[in-house]
Scaffold this motif. Structure first.
Motif, PDB file in Angstrom:
ATOM      1  N   GLY A  41       0.776  -1.231   0.000  1.00 40.61           N
ATOM      2  CA  GLY A  41       0.000   0.000   0.000  1.00 40.61           C
ATOM      3  C   GLY A  41       0.804   1.276   0.000  1.00 40.61           C
ATOM      4  O   GLY A  41       0.237   2.370  -0.036  1.00 40.61           O
ATOM      5  N   SER A  83      -4.541  10.914   1.287  1.00 35.59           N
ATOM      6  CA  SER A  83      -4.738   9.743   2.145  1.00 35.59           C
ATOM      7  C   SER A  83      -4.112   8.510   1.509  1.00 35.59           C
ATOM      8  O   SER A  83      -3.952   8.436   0.283  1.00 35.59           O
ATOM      9  CB  SER A  83      -6.231   9.483   2.362  1.00 35.59           C
ATOM     10  N   GLN A  84      -3.795   7.573   2.375  1.00 36.03           N
ATOM     11  CA  GLN A  84      -3.250   6.299   1.905  1.00 36.03           C
ATOM     12  C   GLN A  84      -3.538   5.254   2.960  1.00 36.03           C
ATOM     13  O   GLN A  84      -3.565   5.562   4.160  1.00 36.03           O
ATOM     14  CB  GLN A  84      -1.739   6.430   1.683  1.00 36.03           C
ATOM     15  N   ARG A  85      -3.742   4.026   2.515  1.00 34.80           N
ATOM     16  CA  ARG A  85      -3.963   2.926   3.459  1.00 34.80           C
ATOM     17  C   ARG A  85      -2.909   1.853   3.267  1.00 34.80           C
ATOM     18  O   ARG A  85      -2.722   1.355   2.151  1.00 34.80           O
ATOM     19  CB  ARG A  85      -5.354   2.316   3.307  1.00 34.80           C
ATOM     20  N   SER A 144      -1.518  -1.962   4.356  1.00 32.68           N
ATOM     21  CA  SER A 144      -1.997  -3.260   4.833  1.00 32.68           C
ATOM     22  C   SER A 144      -0.812  -4.116   5.234  1.00 32.68           C
ATOM     23  O   SER A 144       0.270  -4.010   4.648  1.00 32.68           O
ATOM     24  CB  SER A 144      -2.794  -3.975   3.738  1.00 32.68           C
ATOM     25  N   PHE A 172      -4.192   9.401  11.694  1.00 32.77           N
ATOM     26  CA  PHE A 172      -3.988   7.988  11.360  1.00 32.77           C
ATOM     27  C   PHE A 172      -4.914   7.117  12.194  1.00 32.77           C
ATOM     28  O   PHE A 172      -5.252   7.460  13.339  1.00 32.77           O
ATOM     29  CB  PHE A 172      -2.549   7.576  11.642  1.00 32.77           C
ATOM     30  N   SER A 173      -5.262   5.971  11.628  1.00 32.03           N
ATOM     31  CA  SER A 173      -6.107   5.021  12.346  1.00 32.03           C
ATOM     32  C   SER A 173      -5.634   3.602  12.064  1.00 32.03           C
ATOM     33  O   SER A 173      -5.512   3.205  10.901  1.00 32.03           O
ATOM     34  CB  SER A 173      -7.567   5.178  11.918  1.00 32.03           C
ATOM     35  N   SER A 190      -6.288  -0.511  12.480  1.00 27.55           N
ATOM     36  CA  SER A 190      -7.383  -1.454  12.680  1.00 27.55           C
ATOM     37  C   SER A 190      -6.903  -2.853  12.321  1.00 27.55           C
ATOM     38  O   SER A 190      -5.849  -3.021  11.697  1.00 27.55           O
ATOM     39  CB  SER A 190      -8.600  -1.066  11.845  1.00 27.55           C
ATOM     40  N   TYR A 245      -4.324  -2.848   9.327  1.00 27.95           N
ATOM     41  CA  TYR A 245      -4.340  -1.721   8.401  1.00 27.95           C
ATOM     42  C   TYR A 245      -3.868  -0.447   9.122  1.00 27.95           C
ATOM     43  O   TYR A 245      -4.033  -0.306  10.333  1.00 27.95           O
ATOM     44  CB  TYR A 245      -5.755  -1.488   7.877  1.00 27.95           C
ATOM     45  N   LEU A 246      -3.341   0.456   8.337  1.00 30.77           N
ATOM     46  CA  LEU A 246      -3.047   1.785   8.834  1.00 30.77           C
ATOM     47  C   LEU A 246      -3.631   2.775   7.834  1.00 30.77           C
ATOM     48  O   LEU A 246      -3.122   2.919   6.721  1.00 30.77           O
ATOM     49  CB  LEU A 246      -1.544   2.018   8.997  1.00 30.77           C
ATOM     50  N   GLN A 247      -4.728   3.416   8.224  1.00 30.94           N
ATOM     51  CA  GLN A 247      -5.340   4.445   7.392  1.00 30.94           C
ATOM     52  C   GLN A 247      -4.698   5.778   7.734  1.00 30.94           C
ATOM     53  O   GLN A 247      -4.735   6.205   8.894  1.00 30.94           O
ATOM     54  CB  GLN A 247      -6.855   4.507   7.641  1.00 30.94           C
ATOM     55  N   ASN A 260      -4.552   9.770   6.897  1.00 30.54           N
ATOM     56  CA  ASN A 260      -5.233  10.914   6.301  1.00 30.54           C
ATOM     57  C   ASN A 260      -4.449  12.191   6.580  1.00 30.54           C
ATOM     58  O   ASN A 260      -3.599  12.224   7.473  1.00 30.54           O
ATOM     59  CB  ASN A 260      -6.649  11.035   6.868  1.00 30.54           C
TER      60      ASN A 260
END
Length: 117
Positions: A8, A17-19, A21, A68-69, A71, A80-82, A84
């Motif tokens: 990713g 934004s980028q996610r 995995s 960042f988030s 999950s 995952y690391l979302q 923004n």
């Protein structure tokens, strides 16, 4: 053994934004904590975010809070690391980490994230 493969990364403009995995395989049931770290050129590797198996408790470095988030899925085999509102200072190689109940630590190969216009 736990094997981790990140994906990713890439180039993104400031404010974008980028996610990321992280796919885990192997002795996943031994993993208690998973996280993302990053290392910018000339700097030490730093913790970005972590998430626990039990309860999914999360922790973030101050510089990414609110942007960042982290999950995970229930099986704890994907994290995952979302990201923004990305900033140029977020540019780094991002590494996935897994820590077992016996405090053994495993690392992925890393994925480059570059924030630039």
């Amino acid at each position: 053994q736990v094997r981790l493969v990140e994906s990713g990364g890439g180039l993104v403009q400031p404010g974008g934004s980028q996610r990321l995995s992280c796919a885990a395989s192997g002795f996943i049931s031994s993993v208690n904590l998973m996280g993302w770290y990053r290392q910018a050129p000339g700097k030490e590797r730093e913790l970005v975010a972590t998430i626990t198996r039990n309860g999914g408790d999360t922790n973030y470095v101050d510089s990414v809070k609110g942007r960042f988030s982290i999950s995970r899925n229930n099986a704890m085999d994907t994290v995952y690391l979302q990201m923004n509102s990305l900033k140029p200072e977020d540019t780094a190689v991002y590494y996935c980490n897994a820590e077992t109940f016996l405090r053994r630590s495993f690392w992925g190969q890393g994925t480059q994230v570059t924030v630039s216009s």
